[in-house]
Design a protein around this motif. Structure first.
Motif: not given
Ligand code: MG
Ligand code: HMG
Length: 305
Positions: A17-20, A209-213, A251-253
């Motif tokens: 809802p935020r990063d997306g 951990v915070h991985f973008h894909d 986006g994130n994983v």
């Molecule tokens: Mg991010």
């Protein structure tokens, strides 16, 4: 407030809802954002990052932060952190009853300047009064370090900078530090080495951990880091997202894929995978975009000719 995690439990911090939604080209109605957050908490998420109280000139997509936060159902045992870049954001958040905020900086000077118009030191100086206020208000504070495996502007990022920044924001009082591969450039061995280096200075139990894909490495990076001991993973339903100040970052994983993998590894997440997949399919349809979760596509109803 979340209960402590068992050794066989992984907490997912749902950032869709935020990063997306901060990165959607069109403005998503507040009612859709609220419905998304409510569906995610109903699916069993214990941490749902709801929105950002940043400058609406910088991120117009989340200008409705106060309405969204006020509109969501607040479930007992679920945290709804929101991003705040400065005291002004903290005060806006507090005014609508926020109980957890996230501050954010980077390991790269160049990225930080583009993202929040401040040097790393300046940004951390802005956090100090937020942490002080939050401590007095009983508000939890999470911290992000971006560009931990590479920067879109400066290229390589020195691991020592990642460790230094993570250590500083943890020492300031962030209960958890999320290590962000903002541009999805890392590979598993590098991700694990980065995590281990930070864990030398900040307890593993205080790391996420915070991985973008962007390059298809995120799930493998999560696997490597979970094997190395991390028990908090940020993820985004349907793989929503990107970063407005990191061109080309995707986006994130996807949460669905992470939860499927973790359950397969024997970890509990508390998340109902069917409900999560249905939520990912629903929001992808609402936004008119392809579902970024492999699982969402695998379980989509098959249209027979
Ligand atoms: Mg991010
Ligand atoms: P600035 O322009 O240097 O700020 O931006 P300023 O203090 O000079 O203020 C300029 C104007 O913004 C003023 O309004 C302020 O009142 C207003 P004016 O007088 O011109 O009408 N303002 C605010 N309004 C509402 N809420 C606020 C606020 N602050 C100032 N909180 C600032 C500095 C930090 C504000 C800006 O750069 C900003 O908001 N940046 C946010 C960028 C952002 O949200 N990026 C994405 C999130 S980070 C991310 O995605 C990475 C992450 O996922 C991890 C990873 O993947 O690595 C977390």
């Amino acid at each position: 407030m979340s209960e402590p995690l068992g050794h066989d439990t992984v907490r997912i911090v749902e950032v869709g809802p935020r990063d997306g939604l901060q990165n959607e080209k069109t403005i998503v109605p507040a009612a859709t954002k609220i419905a998304l957050i409510d569906r995610l908490s109903a699916a069993g998420h214990r941490s749902v990052e709801a929105t950002s109280f940043v400058s609406p000139k910088w991120i117009p997509q989340l200008a409705d932060a106060a309405d969204v936060y006020a509109g969501i159902q607040k479930h007992e045992g679920v945290d709804y952190p929101v991003l705040v870049p400065n005291l002004q954001g903290y005060e806006r958040a507090l005014a609508v009853g926020v109980r957890e905020v996230a501050v954010f900086t980077a390991a790269s000077e160049a990225f930080n300047r583009k993202n929040i118009n401040a040097s790393i030191d300046e940004s951390i100086e802005r956090f100090a009064p937020i942490l002080e206020r939050a401590h007095n208000d009983g508000v939890k504070v999470r911290g992000y370090v971006s560009t931990v495996l590479g920067c879109p502007y400066q290229g390589d990022v020195d691991l020592r900078d990642v460790v230094r920044v993570a250590k500083r924001i943890h020492a300031l009082g962030c209960y958890e530090v999320s290590l962000g591969d903002t541009i999805g450039i890392g590979t598993p061995a590098k991700a694990r080495a980065m995590l281990r280096a930070v864990a030398g200075e900040v307890p593993m139990g205080a790391l996420a951990v915070h991985f973008h894909d962007t390059r298809g490495q995120a799930l493998a990076n999560v696997f490597a880091c979970v094997e190395a001991g991390v028990r908090v993973v940020d993820a985004s339903v349907a793989g929503l997202g990107g970063c407005p100040y990191a061109n080309g970052a995707t986006g994130n994983v996807a949460s669905e894929d992470v939860v499927y993998m973790l359950h397969g590894m024997g970890f509990a997440t508390g998340i109902d995978l069917d409900a999560l997949v249905a939520t990912g399919q629903w929001i992808s349809a609402e936004l008119g975009r392809d579902n970024g979760a492999k699982l969402g596509r695998a379980l989509a109803p098959i249209a027979c000719a």
